[in-house]
Structure formats: C-alpha cells, structure tokens
Design a protein around this motif. Structure first.
Motif: not given
Length: 266
Positions: A110-128
């Motif tokens: 569950f911890a890895v899943s939540q960290m993956a979702q948070t990181s994915l949102r961060s990557i979307i906001g930083k990328s074109d």
C-alpha cells in the motif's frame, strides 16, 4: 509399575510429537521467515526450508520475495503547458530486506502504491505534453527514482516503472490531427515545388539542346504524336511548324536552262 512407566513414556512421546508439530515450520523457496519472540525481532531471517520456532513464544511471519506487479490507477493532472491529461503506469518492485519490510512499514504494498500515485502526479505537473508522448523513457527513469528513494528504507527495491497510457481530451486530439495534417500538406507542397524546380532546369537544358538542332524538335513532335495516337478515344490536333509553311510558300524550283534549238524545216 512397568505399565505406569510405559504410560508415562507414551504420554511424554505424544507431548514431544505435539511440541515438534507446533514448532515445525516450512518456508518456501520464494519466501523469507521473520521471527518475533514476545513481540521483538530475534535472530536472523529464516532461509527457505525446514525451521523450528518456540511454540506460543515465537511468531513466524513469511515475507514474499518475488517481484510484485503493481498497477498505478490513472491520475489526472495538468501538464506544464496547461493540457489536462490522464496517465496510468505500472510499477515492478521486490522486497530485498524481509525484516525492514515487516518492521518499518505497516503495509509495504500500500505504501508503494500511494508513493507511485503521488510521484506520477508530480511528474505530470513537471512535464510538457510532448515529453509525455515521445520522451517516456526519461520520465520512467525520473519516476523510478522518485519512488525508489523512500522505498529503500522499507526494504523494498523498485525494479522498473513504466508509463502505460496517456489519455488526451477529444479537443486536443482533433487539434493534434489538424496540426499533423497541415504539416504533411506543407511537406507535400515543398516536395512538389522542388520537383517543379528540378523539372524546369531539365526542360531548359533540353530546350537549349533542341534549339541548336531543329530536327530534334521535329523528332520530338513525332514521338508525341505516336504517344497520343495510342489512345483511341481522343482527337489529335497536329500543329504544322512554321518552317514547313515557309517551305510550302517558297518551293524550290529547278533553274531554267537554254531552250534547245529545233531543226529547220526543209
């Protein structure tokens, strides 16, 4: 007396068998066993195979060491160039330290899943948007690094992270289609213009060659007539060259010679 001894021995043997049965544990090849004695971590991690614990006192927890495939739910976000997208991914990870995975985090999956979702949102906001569509390998590496940094302290190693799909709004899809169509049309016009330029150079060179030899122009005209005459459903209009008309207007005449003398009548 002998019967009492036999009964006691049988009871002791039964108790020993029950104790051995309650203390015996089997750890599978893809698992590691972590023993908690009275709630405290004790000893080393038990390796695969047969092992014994102290009944009632010890608790054996088995931790799976196989690679886990964890799908990340689609996350919606806004890219750096203000485009709304939905991106989903998949994470491959495995436990490298069974004791850490059991002690330091309540539920490592569950911890890895939540960290993956948070990181994915961060990557979307930083990328074109162009990076999400064409430069996924670099984004996968950045996403893997963002998830792996805290997971190391949980005894978990991130093996690979892959972005699976990028969903775009319908308006954006139509805009991209129009852009691609306009780009293809531009390239077609450029290629056509370049072909016309090359053809004009070749035609100019051919015209210069034919101007030096008028007969070549006549031969070319005859070849064109033969090519057009192959189609029987067309009307052929044959132009006459000016030189031929001039020749018909001024035909060559045989020069008149002296008139022969007739013999005198006798």
């Amino acid at each position: 007396m002998l019967q009492e001894l036999l009964t006691a021995a049988a009871a002791a043997g039964s108790a020993g068998v029950l104790y051995f049965a309650s203390a015996a544990r089997i750890v599978k090849q893809y698992e590691r066993g972590v023993v908690l004695r009275l709630g405290r971590l004790t000893g080393e991690v038990r390796q695969p195979g047969f092992t014994l614990i102290v009944p009632v006192v010890d608790r054996l927890h088995k931790v799976n060491m196989q690679i886990v495939t964890l799908p990340v739910p689609a996350q919606e976000g806004i890219t750096r160039d203000n485009v709304t997208v939905r991106v989903d991914a998949v994470v491959y990870f495995k436990v490298v330290d069974a004791a850490y995975a059991l002690i330091r985090v309540e539920d490592y999956k569950f911890a890895v899943s939540q960290m993956a979702q948070t990181s994915l949102r961060s990557i979307i906001g930083k990328s074109d948007l162009d990076d999400l569509l064409s430069n996924r390998e670099k984004l996968n590496q950045g996403l893997e690094l963002m998830i792996d940094s805290p997971a190391v302290g949980w005894g978990v190693q991130i093996d690979r992270v892959e972005i699976k799909d990028v969903s775009l709004p319908e308006t954006m899809k139509r805009s991209m289609a129009r852009q691609a169509e306009a780009d293809r049309e531009r390239r077609a016009r450029v290629i056509n213009a370049d072909a016309e330029r090359q053809a004009s150079k070749v035609l100019a060179e051919a015209a210069r060659e034919m101007s030096e030899t008028p007969a070549a122009l006549q031969l070319r005209l005859l070849q064109t007539v033969v090519a057009v005459a192959a189609e029987k459903n067309s009307t052929l209009v044959l132009p006459f060259p000016v030189e031929l008309l001039r020749f018909l207007e001024n035909p060559q005449r045989v020069p008149a010679g002296p008139t022969p003398e007739r013999p005198a009548a006798t």
